[in-house]
Enzyme design. Structure first.
Site, PDB file in Angstrom:
ATOM      1  N   SER B 320      40.599  33.013  74.547  1.00 29.63           N
ATOM      2  CA  SER B 320      39.758  33.444  75.674  1.00 29.63           C
ATOM      3  C   SER B 320      40.052  32.566  76.891  1.00 29.63           C
ATOM      4  CB  SER B 320      38.279  33.340  75.277  1.00 29.63           C
ATOM      5  OG  SER B 320      37.472  33.256  76.417  1.00 29.63           O
ATOM      6  N   GLY B 321      40.205  31.267  76.640  1.00 29.65           N
ATOM      7  CA  GLY B 321      40.551  30.358  77.737  1.00 29.65           C
ATOM      8  C   GLY B 321      41.899  30.703  78.324  1.00 29.65           C
ATOM      9  N   TRP B 323      43.406  33.521  78.275  1.00 30.09           N
ATOM     10  CA  TRP B 323      43.318  34.807  78.971  1.00 30.09           C
ATOM     11  C   TRP B 323      42.853  34.602  80.422  1.00 30.09           C
ATOM     12  CZ3 TRP B 323      39.204  37.506  81.216  1.00 30.09           C
ATOM     13  CH2 TRP B 323      39.453  38.838  81.531  1.00 30.09           C
ATOM     14  N   HIS B 324      41.975  33.606  80.633  1.00 36.21           N
ATOM     15  CA  HIS B 324      41.455  33.397  81.982  1.00 36.21           C
ATOM     16  C   HIS B 324      42.502  32.834  82.929  1.00 36.21           C
ATOM     17  CE1 HIS B 324      37.481  33.982  80.149  1.00 36.21           C
ATOM     18  NE2 HIS B 324      37.116  34.336  81.362  1.00 36.21           N
ATOM     19  N   GLY B 325      43.469  32.117  82.398  1.00 31.37           N
ATOM     20  CA  GLY B 325      44.490  31.579  83.295  1.00 31.37           C
ATOM     21  C   GLY B 325      45.518  30.763  82.558  1.00 31.37           C
TER      22      GLY B 325
END
Lengths: 393, 471
Positions: B320-321, B323-325
């Protein structure tokens, strides 16, 4: 009855939607030729131009970026929007947006961010001391060629309106420390090095009663009367080096114009606020009314510096003193002070530059207390390099 | 074209409403698709052909999966589709990061400048599009959704402008029926435009005001950070990111509602969560549920024992982290939340959660979330740890502050940050103040004023005049 109520509710909803959409669209409609006329905004900004619409520009997004910037700048009710938002900022929050130049001080005194950055500086005095020594060194080298270099220490607005710098603009741990240290170190080094200079800050502090006598509350720059007084002091300082000046002095007599128009430079920071409301009261403009100088004061002069030096240019032009003269401005433009036209760019080490520079007898460099903007430092470096290389030839 | 840009607000939005409602009902989807293509092309014209191609490929792959349902070929096709989409995402979003890491490794090994790399431009919305495309083919494979029977309809699902650049993450199965028929009314327009204006105000008035403080605080180098700056900056960023993102989601939901769409909510008062586990059921809900359904559950979820569950949780939060950047700071942010989540699953964590009164658990959880946001916002890992060290009182206070209070915490910023926190408390006490709540009258009546204030601020931020300027 129920049908009527239903109709009324529908009409109300429709009116609500139309109102919101109209609010959103009205500026765009005004831009494309609506009947509403916008109000003027003060301050300069680079003009956005509509880019050419072609496939390459669209593919590289240059069209989209350019068109968006153009749209933002040409939006029909921009003036109303900006002035209203700024008025809310100033009246409700007592401040200007952080990316804007003006800062609101106590008692209606306006500052630029540069003033406040200066007063909060914390750097060590090494560079300032080196600069003072360079002034002394270049002065000596020029003296050998019969020329005089004179730094004038132009006061900072915060030195005169120090109490008006609000607490929120004082950098915790720094305020009241470094700018004063630097100033003292600069003056001491100049004096110890035997350099000629005019400390306009000390001079005006001793001679004036109110801060407004040197800096008007809504103004960026020092008053004309103050800058003229600094030039008088400059004449006195260089007189022994330029004997032809005799005993002549600039006549700095000025009349006060209380009906100052808002367009005057005395309101330049105020104008930049772009708010609704009346202009500040009690602001006069000095208008030179002294006699023109005689030939004795017509010493070819070069003024170097930023907009603070511009007031010297006005004195030179209006009182026909220290002429013929040129001004090397902060953007490297060369201005003929007689016509106030920019004639060319400073092109160091060219014949033209040598003629412009060394054809002058007196070089007046404006130092903002201890800060010499890049152009002034460049001028010092270039002239020193030229003097060194010509003495080696 | 951001929803909060002047161009969108004062030109695209009125044109959208007028064109959509002027279109006959049978043509409205076509109008929407045309507007969506223009909208996307404005921001990433060079990527539009890729999106359209991937959309068409997806369409046929889904049909192929459906036709081979129950056969191994269907599994291979879905695997191919997932790999294809992840490859596109990896190339456009992560290649710069990996190449950068590789280059620095080579540099450390003494091979500086040994290869040349043209930076890849990041297409807008690619992370959202990828997840939507994957969920589509996977749902068709699982039998949870029927494949689209129309290419334009599927492309409209992908490119629908209210969500195409920053979510929420839609699923085909949730929108399929609405894409076919919506029965939109004037009430939808009223609700939609009001929701949009509130979202706009959240973004412009609160998030952008908090951003001033957050940006100023995060401009400090590790040596310049004091405890006050660290907490102020982290709090400001927490307010900024919530009002920015939830404001954007409100705008997206509102824009969709104008056309009769009822998208799922993406936020549900996350800052009144009493635990990190609860926080993730309230924050960016479309992402959390996507990760649960398409990553956590396929990994085995909690069905394969406690140890495997913990690993799965960590994988999900770390990804998830990522995916954010493409940055280590995002990886750390994901790990941080993963570890907190794991703690709450332990016996001590469970006891802790059960024994804490809500009045304590909410601010405590909020503080944990605020600390987590430091990883998300920090310019690099070094700054992140310096901030956290300072927040925990382990840093040293620099003798001279880097910034004056007027720049670090201007009155406008402080006012709107306080208002933002008050609204969080209001929301916790009175529920969502939208068209269904008891505060509906205030919610609707405030919209014109909020639009006015937002609009003038949008215009003003583009005006930065100088006293003198030689052009």
């Amino acid at each position: 009855m129920a049908a009527d109520r239903q109709l009324l509710a529908t009409a109300g909803k429709l009116a609500y939607v139309v109102l919101l959409l109209a609010m959103a669209a009205i500026g765009t409609v005004a831009m494309v030729g609506g009947p509403l006329e916008d109000v003027r905004l003060d301050g300069a900004e680079p003009a956005a131009t509509m880019p050419k619409l072609d496939l390459a520009n669209v593919r590289h997004e240059t069209f989209q970026k350019g068109a968006t910037a153009w749209f933002d700048q040409h939006w029909g009710l921009r003036g109303y929007a900006v002035r209203t938002d700024n008025t809310i900022g100033v009246r409700v929050f007592g401040e200007v947006r952080t990316d804007q130049q003006p800062a609101i001080g106590n008692d209606g005194v306006l500052f630029t961010r540069d003033d406040l950055t200066y007063v909060n500086r914390t750097d060590a005095p090494d560079a300032t001391i080196a600069l003072a020594k360079q002034f002394a060194r270049v002065q000596t080298k020029l003296r050998a060629r019969g020329k005089v270099l004179l730094p004038i220490l132009i006061p900072s607005k915060t030195s005169f309106h120090r109490d008006s710098v609000p607490a929120s603009w004082r950098r915790p741990g720094a305020f009241g420390r470094s700018d004063e240290n630097l100033y003292r170190a600069f003056v001491r080094t100049l004096a110890d090095s035997g350099a000629l200079f005019v400390d306009a800050r000390a001079l005006l502090t001793a001679e004036t009663k109110r801060p407004e006598d040197v800096f008007q509350k809504p103004a960026r720059h020092w008053r004309r009367s103050s800058s003229c007084r600094a030039l008088q002091a400059a004449i006195d300082v260089v007189r022994p080096e330029i004997p032809e000046l005799g005993n002549e002095q600039i006549d700095c007599q000025a009349t006060l114009d209380p009906a100052t128009p808002l367009i005057s430079t005395e309101f330049d920071i105020h104008r930049l606020l772009n708010t609704w409301g009346a202009k500040p009261e009690g602001v006069d403009v000095d208008r030179y009314s002294g006699r023109k100088s005689s030939d004795a004061l017509r010493v070819p002069t070069l003024f170097v510096g930023s907009s603070f030096v511009w007031s010297f240019v006005h004195v030179s032009r209006e009182l026909e003193t220290l002429t013929p003269s040129l001004c090397y401005y902060y953007d490297e433009s060369v201005t003929d002070t007689k016509t106030l036209l920019v004639t060319k760019k400073v092109a160091p080490f060219t014949d033209d530059w040598r003629e412009d520079t060394f054809g002058k007898r007196l070089f007046i460099v404006g130092v903002l207390e201890t800060f010499l903007p890049g152009d002034g430092k460049k001028f010092l470096d270039e002239i020193e390099k030229e003097l060194d290389s010509s003495s080696n030839r | 074209m951001a929803f909060s840009s002047l161009l969108f607000l004062t030109a695209f939005l009125p044109v959208y409403v007028a064109l959509y409602w002027a279109s006959p009902r049978w043509m409205r989807n076509t109008t929407l698709l045309a507007l969506s293509i223009v909208f996307y092309a404005w921001g990433a014209p060079w990527f539009l052909p890729v999106v359209l191609t991937l959309g068409v490929v997806d369409y046929y792959l889904a049909l192929a999966i459906d036709a081979r349902r129950g056969r191994p070929a269907a599994k291979w096709i879905v695997a191919f589709a997932v790999v294809m989409h992840l490859s596109v995402l990896a190339y456009f979003k992560y290649s710069n990061f990996f190449v950068g890491e590789l280059a620095s490794l080579f540099e450390r090994l003494g091979f500086a400048g040994s290869f040349h790399w043209e930076k890849v431009l990041l297409p807008i919305g690619i992370s959202f599009l990828t997840f939507e495309e994957i969920s589509y083919v996977v749902d068709v494979y699982r039998g949870d959704a029927k494949p689209s029977r129309s290419v334009p309809q599927y492309l409209l699902f992908l490119l629908l402008f209210p969500h195409s650049i920053a979510g929420p993450i839609f699923r085909w199965k949730d929108l399929e029926n609405q894409l076919r028929s919506r029965g939109e009314t004037l009430d939808d327009v009223v609700a939609g435009i009001t929701r949009f204006v509130w979202g706009l105000a959240k973004k412009i008035l609160i998030a952008d005001a908090a951003a001033i403080t957050a940006d100023a605080a995060f401009s400090h180098t590790p040596a310049e950070i004091s405890i006050g700056v660290a907490w102020l900056g982290a709090l400001a960023y927490s307010i900024q990111i919530f009002y920015d993102f939830s404001g954007y989601s409100d705008m997206a939901l509102g824009l969709g509602r104008i056309a009769g769409f009822r998208f799922k909510e993406n936020f549900n008062a996350p800052y009144v969560s009493a635990s990190i586990t609860e926080f993730w059921t309230r924050w960016h809900m479309s992402l959390s549920s996507w990760l649960r359904d398409y990553l956590y559950i396929p990994l085995g979820g909690n069905r394969r024992g406690e140890r495997r569950t913990r690993i799965n949780v960590l994988i999900v939060f770390t990804l998830s982290g990522v995916w954010h950047g493409a940055n280590w700071t995002f990886v750390l942010w994901g790990l941080y939340h993963g570890l907190l989540n794991l703690f709450e699953r332990t016996a001590i964590g469970k006891r802790w959660r059960e024994s804490m009164p809500r009045w304590f658990a909410i601010p405590f959880t909020f503080a944990l979330v605020v600390i987590g946001w430091v990883f998300f916002r920090a310019n690099d890992v070094e700054q992140a740890f310096a901030f956290i060290k300072a927040m925990l009182g382990l840093g040293s206070t620099p003798p001279v502050a880097k910034l004056v209070p007027a720049l670090l915490a201007p009155n406008r910023s402080i006012f709107f940050m306080a208002l933002g926190l008050l609204l969080v408390a209001f929301r916790a006490r009175f529920g969502r103040p939208n068209e269904d709540g008891k505060w509906r009258w205030a919610y609707v009546a405030a919209a014109p004023a909020l639009l006015f204030l937002s609009l003038i601020q949008i215009v003003n931020t583009k005006f930065v005049p100088l006293i003198y300027f030689k052009f």
